[in-house]
Design a protein around this motif. Structure first.
Motif, PDB file in Angstrom:
ATOM      1  N   VAL A   1      -3.719  -0.056  13.550  1.00  0.00           N
ATOM      2  CA  VAL A   1      -4.888   0.957  12.956  1.00  0.00           C
ATOM      3  C   VAL A   1      -5.297   1.900  14.204  1.00  0.00           C
ATOM      4  O   VAL A   1      -5.340   3.117  13.967  1.00  0.00           O
ATOM      5  CB  VAL A   1      -5.643   0.540  12.096  1.00  0.00           C
ATOM      6  N   MET A   2      -5.575   1.080  15.005  1.00  0.00           N
ATOM      7  CA  MET A   2      -6.640   1.936  16.168  1.00  0.00           C
ATOM      8  C   MET A   2      -5.798   2.621  16.923  1.00  0.00           C
ATOM      9  O   MET A   2      -4.753   2.320  17.353  1.00  0.00           O
ATOM     10  CB  MET A   2      -7.486   0.840  16.929  1.00  0.00           C
TER      11      MET A   2
ATOM     12  N   SER B   1      -9.252  -7.864  27.978  1.00  0.00           N
ATOM     13  CA  SER B   1     -10.512  -6.758  27.841  1.00  0.00           C
ATOM     14  C   SER B   1     -11.540  -6.945  29.109  1.00  0.00           C
ATOM     15  O   SER B   1     -12.243  -6.213  28.808  1.00  0.00           O
ATOM     16  CB  SER B   1     -10.949  -7.193  26.294  1.00  0.00           C
TER      17      SER B   1
ATOM     18  N   VAL C   1     -14.747  -8.510  16.414  1.00  0.00           N
ATOM     19  CA  VAL C   1     -14.234  -8.692  17.367  1.00  0.00           C
ATOM     20  C   VAL C   1     -13.956 -10.118  17.569  1.00  0.00           C
ATOM     21  O   VAL C   1     -13.050 -10.690  18.418  1.00  0.00           O
ATOM     22  CB  VAL C   1     -14.980  -8.018  18.512  1.00  0.00           C
TER      23      VAL C   1
ATOM     24  N   LEU D   1     -19.203  -5.571  13.569  1.00  0.00           N
ATOM     25  CA  LEU D   1     -18.200  -5.339  14.701  1.00  0.00           C
ATOM     26  C   LEU D   1     -18.128  -6.565  15.433  1.00  0.00           C
ATOM     27  O   LEU D   1     -17.121  -6.952  15.904  1.00  0.00           O
ATOM     28  CB  LEU D   1     -18.222  -4.101  15.329  1.00  0.00           C
TER      29      LEU D   1
ATOM     30  N   PHE E   1      -6.677  -2.222  21.071  1.00  0.00           N
ATOM     31  CA  PHE E   1      -7.983  -2.472  19.972  1.00  0.00           C
ATOM     32  C   PHE E   1      -7.744  -2.971  18.697  1.00  0.00           C
ATOM     33  O   PHE E   1      -6.596  -2.475  18.061  1.00  0.00           O
ATOM     34  CB  PHE E   1      -8.581  -1.212  19.906  1.00  0.00           C
ATOM     35  N   ASN E   2      -8.520  -3.735  18.169  1.00  0.00           N
ATOM     36  CA  ASN E   2      -8.195  -4.511  16.904  1.00  0.00           C
ATOM     37  C   ASN E   2      -8.872  -3.681  15.921  1.00  0.00           C
ATOM     38  O   ASN E   2     -10.050  -3.315  15.745  1.00  0.00           O
ATOM     39  CB  ASN E   2      -9.139  -5.809  16.967  1.00  0.00           C
ATOM     40  N   PRO E   3      -8.137  -3.490  14.380  1.00  0.00           N
ATOM     41  CA  PRO E   3      -6.620  -3.923  14.378  1.00  0.00           C
ATOM     42  C   PRO E   3      -5.721  -2.953  15.087  1.00  0.00           C
ATOM     43  O   PRO E   3      -5.926  -1.843  14.670  1.00  0.00           O
ATOM     44  CB  PRO E   3      -6.722  -3.670  12.739  1.00  0.00           C
TER      45      PRO E   3
ATOM     46  N   ASN F   1     -14.992  -0.891  26.880  1.00  0.00           N
ATOM     47  CA  ASN F   1     -16.165  -2.017  26.759  1.00  0.00           C
ATOM     48  C   ASN F   1     -17.319  -2.064  27.664  1.00  0.00           C
ATOM     49  O   ASN F   1     -18.135  -2.543  27.465  1.00  0.00           O
ATOM     50  CB  ASN F   1     -15.330  -3.403  27.053  1.00  0.00           C
TER      51      ASN F   1
ATOM     52  N   HIS G   1      -4.543  -2.286  27.439  1.00  0.00           N
ATOM     53  CA  HIS G   1      -5.499  -2.628  26.208  1.00  0.00           C
ATOM     54  C   HIS G   1      -5.599  -2.213  24.980  1.00  0.00           C
ATOM     55  O   HIS G   1      -5.879  -0.746  24.779  1.00  0.00           O
ATOM     56  CB  HIS G   1      -7.109  -2.257  27.157  1.00  0.00           C
TER      57      HIS G   1
ATOM     58  N   MET H   1     -18.120   0.893  11.276  1.00  0.00           N
ATOM     59  CA  MET H   1     -18.762  -0.567  11.139  1.00  0.00           C
ATOM     60  C   MET H   1     -20.106  -0.575  11.754  1.00  0.00           C
ATOM     61  O   MET H   1     -20.220  -0.141  12.938  1.00  0.00           O
ATOM     62  CB  MET H   1     -17.963  -1.593  11.566  1.00  0.00           C
TER      63      MET H   1
ATOM     64  N   LYS I   1       2.910   2.391   2.557  1.00  0.00           N
ATOM     65  CA  LYS I   1       2.849   2.819   3.799  1.00  0.00           C
ATOM     66  C   LYS I   1       4.239   2.751   4.224  1.00  0.00           C
ATOM     67  O   LYS I   1       4.614   3.232   5.403  1.00  0.00           O
ATOM     68  CB  LYS I   1       1.986   2.226   4.792  1.00  0.00           C
TER      69      LYS I   1
ATOM     70  N   ARG J   1       0.953  -1.278  -0.090  1.00  0.00           N
ATOM     71  CA  ARG J   1       0.182  -0.014  -0.128  1.00  0.00           C
ATOM     72  C   ARG J   1       0.827   1.187  -0.096  1.00  0.00           C
ATOM     73  O   ARG J   1       0.333   2.346  -0.137  1.00  0.00           O
ATOM     74  CB  ARG J   1      -1.104  -0.006   1.250  1.00  0.00           C
TER      75      ARG J   1
HETATM   76  N1  3HC Z   1      -3.966  -4.646   9.970  1.00  0.00           N
HETATM   77  C1  3HC Z   1      -3.392  -3.464   9.469  1.00  0.00           C
HETATM   78  N2  3HC Z   1      -3.980  -2.350   8.779  1.00  0.00           N
HETATM   79  C2  3HC Z   1      -5.143  -2.569   8.470  1.00  0.00           C
HETATM   80  C3  3HC Z   1      -5.992  -3.716   8.927  1.00  0.00           C
HETATM   81  C4  3HC Z   1      -5.305  -4.750   9.797  1.00  0.00           C
HETATM   82  N3  3HC Z   1      -5.819  -6.087  10.183  1.00  0.00           N
HETATM   83  N4  3HC Z   1      -7.218  -3.434   8.659  1.00  0.00           N
HETATM   84  C5  3HC Z   1      -7.344  -2.427   8.022  1.00  0.00           C
HETATM   85  N5  3HC Z   1      -5.992  -1.895   7.955  1.00  0.00           N
HETATM   86  C6  3HC Z   1      -5.823  -0.557   7.343  1.00  0.00           C
HETATM   87  C7  3HC Z   1      -5.793  -0.574   6.088  1.00  0.00           C
HETATM   88  O1  3HC Z   1      -4.933  -1.025   5.356  1.00  0.00           O
HETATM   89  C8  3HC Z   1      -6.073   0.766   5.771  1.00  0.00           C
HETATM   90  O2  3HC Z   1      -5.004   1.581   5.962  1.00  0.00           O
HETATM   91  P1  3HC Z   1      -4.636   2.978   4.880  1.00  0.00           P
HETATM   92  O3  3HC Z   1      -5.759   3.824   5.117  1.00  0.00           O
HETATM   93  O4  3HC Z   1      -3.327   3.334   5.509  1.00  0.00           O
HETATM   94  O5  3HC Z   1      -4.329   2.382   3.501  1.00  0.00           O
HETATM   95  C9  3HC Z   1      -7.049   1.392   6.930  1.00  0.00           C
HETATM   96  O6  3HC Z   1      -6.731   0.531   7.771  1.00  0.00           O
HETATM   97  C10 3HC Z   1      -8.680   1.498   6.379  1.00  0.00           C
HETATM   98  O7  3HC Z   1      -8.760   0.126   6.186  1.00  0.00           O
HETATM   99  P2  3HC Z   1      -9.835  -0.114   4.886  1.00  0.00           P
HETATM  100  O8  3HC Z   1      -9.841   0.871   3.821  1.00  0.00           O
HETATM  101  O9  3HC Z   1      -9.278  -1.699   4.207  1.00  0.00           O
HETATM  102  O10 3HC Z   1     -10.991  -0.492   5.439  1.00  0.00           O
HETATM  103  P3  3HC Z   1     -11.912   0.441   6.317  1.00  0.00           P
HETATM  104  O11 3HC Z   1     -11.812   1.930   5.887  1.00  0.00           O
HETATM  105  O12 3HC Z   1     -13.285  -0.101   6.431  1.00  0.00           O
HETATM  106  O13 3HC Z   1     -11.238   0.007   7.893  1.00  0.00           O
HETATM  107  C11 3HC Z   1     -11.139  -0.683   9.961  1.00  0.00           C
HETATM  108  C12 3HC Z   1     -11.256  -1.008   8.273  1.00  0.00           C
HETATM  109  C13 3HC Z   1     -10.191   0.145  10.488  1.00  0.00           C
HETATM  110  C14 3HC Z   1     -11.178  -2.116  10.741  1.00  0.00           C
HETATM  111  C15 3HC Z   1     -12.609   0.267  10.075  1.00  0.00           C
HETATM  112  O14 3HC Z   1     -13.731  -0.482   9.616  1.00  0.00           O
HETATM  113  C16 3HC Z   1     -12.798   0.299  11.723  1.00  0.00           C
HETATM  114  O15 3HC Z   1     -12.372   1.198  12.565  1.00  0.00           O
HETATM  115  N6  3HC Z   1     -13.733  -0.362  12.156  1.00  0.00           N
HETATM  116  C17 3HC Z   1     -13.972  -0.697  13.850  1.00  0.00           C
HETATM  117  C18 3HC Z   1     -12.977  -1.100  14.599  1.00  0.00           C
HETATM  118  C19 3HC Z   1     -13.329  -1.219  16.002  1.00  0.00           C
HETATM  119  O16 3HC Z   1     -13.988  -0.771  16.392  1.00  0.00           O
HETATM  120  N7  3HC Z   1     -12.346  -1.848  16.582  1.00  0.00           N
HETATM  121  C20 3HC Z   1     -12.271  -1.890  17.800  1.00  0.00           C
HETATM  122  C21 3HC Z   1     -12.991  -3.382  18.427  1.00  0.00           C
HETATM  123  S1  3HC Z   1     -13.145  -3.334  20.111  1.00  0.00           S
HETATM  124  C22 3HC Z   1     -11.517  -4.059  20.750  1.00  0.00           C
HETATM  125  O17 3HC Z   1     -10.870  -4.425  20.040  1.00  0.00           O
HETATM  126  C23 3HC Z   1     -11.533  -4.423  22.263  1.00  0.00           C
HETATM  127  C24 3HC Z   1     -11.801  -5.852  22.587  1.00  0.00           C
HETATM  128  O18 3HC Z   1     -11.404  -5.638  23.987  1.00  0.00           O
HETATM  129  C25 3HC Z   1     -13.438  -6.327  22.318  1.00  0.00           C
END
Ligand code: 3HC
Length: 283
Positions: A147-148, A119, A235, A231, A142-144, A190, A140, A226, A58, A56
Motif C-alpha cells: 500500500v505505501m 530501517s 510498526v 502507528l 514501508f509497512n504495509p 525514520n 527501505h 494513524m 482489486k 476487494r
Molecule cells: N496489505 C495490503 N493492503 C492493505 C493492508 C495490508 N496489510 N492494510 C490495508 N491495506 C489496504 C486496504 O485493503 C485498502 O485498500 P483499498 O483502498 O484499495 O481497498 C487500503 O489499504 C486502505 O485500508 P483500510 O481502508 O482498511 O484502512 P485505512 O484507510 O485505515 O488504511 C493504512 C490503512 C494504509 C495502514 C493507513 O492507516 C496508513 O497509511 N497508516 C500509516 C502507515 C504508515 O505510516 N506506515 C509506515 C510505517 S514506518 C515504516 O514502515 C518504516 C519502518 O522502518 C519503521
C-alpha cells in the motif's frame, strides 16, 4: 542491466509484503526462510493478502493465480543464486545481516545487486562484508508494503551510480516513488518519524493526555492516517525500540533516547499489534 528475478531473504511482515509487491509487478520471486514451518507461515501471509485483494475487487482470480505462480519458497540460501537482485529482510541484527551478505556474495553471480530493507543499520557495513560494495544498496520499504507508495533508497558510501540507477528503475517498476537517502542513522523517514513517536510516548508516559486524545489530535489536527501510538503499535514496539536505540547509539542525542515505558512494554512482551497488545488491545 535490468532486473528480472528477485530473491528475498525473510518472509516476515516486511519480507512478505516485498514478495507480494514484486510478484504483482511481474517479477519472479524466490523467498527464503529459516525452516519449513516459518516459510509456510510467511507464504500464507502473502497468499492471504492476495486473497483479500481479490475479495476487494482489486485483483481478478486469473491475475491472482499468475501472481502466486511467480512466487516460490525455499529454506536454502543457494536457491537465491539465480536472482538479479536479492533483498534482505531478516531481523535487525548486524552480525546476522553481514553473514547473509557474505554468503550471498559467494553464491550470486557478479552482476547481482544485494539490497537490505534495514530501517536502522548501516548499509555501508553490510557492503563491507562483501567483495562487491559498489552493488550493495538499501531498499527501505514501508509497512504495509503493497500500500505505501514510497521506496527509500539508501546509497551507501561505495554504492555505484549504476546500482543506484537500476534500483531507481526497479522502484518505479514496482509503482513506488523513490527518494535517495545517505547512509546515516534513520535515513530520511525514520530520522523524522522516530523522535515524533518517542515524543508521543513521552507525552503519554508523563500523563499529558490520554492515548486516545494524543492519537486523535494528530489524526484530525495534522491529517495523519494513524495517530502516533497506533502507528507505534502498527510498526511494532520492539522495532520502534530497536530503531531508536540504534539512532541513539550513533547520535547520542536525547531526542532518540527511548522512554522507559517503551523499553518496559517490550520487556513485558507488549509488542503492539502483532503480539495482540501494545498501547492498545488487539486481542
Ligand atoms: N496489505 C495490503 N493492503 C492493505 C493492508 C495490508 N496489510 N492494510 C490495508 N491495506 C489496504 C486496504 O485493503 C485498502 O485498500 P483499498 O483502498 O484499495 O481497498 C487500503 O489499504 C486502505 O485500508 P483500510 O481502508 O482498511 O484502512 P485505512 O484507510 O485505515 O488504511 C493504512 C490503512 C494504509 C495502514 C493507513 O492507516 C496508513 O497509511 N497508516 C500509516 C502507515 C504508515 O505510516 N506506515 C509506515 C510505517 S514506518 C515504516 O514502515 C518504516 C519502518 O522502518 C519503521
Amino acid at each position: 542491466m535490468g532486473i528480472q528475478t528477485i530473491g528475498v531473504v525473510g518472509c516476515g511482515l516486511m519480507g512478505a509484503g516485498i514478495v507480494e509487491t514484486c510478484a504483482r509487478a511481474g517479477y519472479r520471486v524466490t523467498v527464503r526462510e529459516l525452516d519449513d514451518a516459518i516459510l509456510a507461515a510467511g507464504l500464507a501471509r502473502v497468499h492471504n493478502s492476495l486473497d483479500r485483494a481479490v475479495q476487494r475487487g482489486k485483483l481478478d482470480a486469473d491475475t491472482r493465480s499468475a501472481t502466486a505462480g511467480r512466487i516460490s519458497g525455499t529454506t536454502r540460501l543457494e536457491d537465491l543464486s539465480g536472482a538479479d537482485l536479492v533483498i534482505e529482510a531478516a531481523a535487525e541484527n548486524m552480525a546476522l545481516k553481514q553473514e547473509i551478505f557474505s554468503q550471498l556474495d559467494r553464491l550470486c553471480p557478479p552482476h547481482t545487486i544485494l539490497a537490505s530493507n534495514t530501517s536502522s543499520l548501516s548499509v555501508t557495513a553490510m557492503g563491507a562484508a562483501t567483495r562487491r560494495p559498489a552493488q550493495v544498496i538499501g531498499l527501505h520499504f514501508f509497512n504495509p508494503v503493497p500500500v505505501m507508495p514510497l521506496l527509500e533508497i539508501v546509497r551507501a558510501l561505495l554504492t555505484s551510480d549504476e546500482t543506484l540507477a537500476v534500483s531507481q528503475a526497479f522502484g518505479a517498476a514496482l509503482g513506488k516513488t523513490t527518494i535517495v537517502a545517505k547512509d546515516t542513522p534513520g535515513f530520511i523517514v525514520n530520522l523524522l518519524l522516530v523522535p515524533f513517536l518517542l515524543d508521543s510516548i513521552r507525552a503519554f508516559e508523563s500523563g499529558k493526555a490520554t492515548r486516545e486524545d494524543i492519537d486523535t489530535g494528530v489524526r484530525l489536527g495534522l491529517g495523519h492516517p494513524m495517530g502516533p501510538l497506533t502507528l507505534a503499535d502498527f510498526v511494532g514496539l520492539d522495532t520502534t525500540l530497536f530503531v531508536s536505540d540504534a539512532m541513539y547509539e550513533e547520535f547520542k542525542d536525547p531526542r532518540y533516547a527511548a522512554p522507559p515505558l517503551l523499553r518496559r512494554m517490550v520487556t513485558a512482551g507488549r509488542l503492539g499489534r502483532k503480539s495482540g497488545g501494545g498501547f492498545y488491545d488487539y486481542s
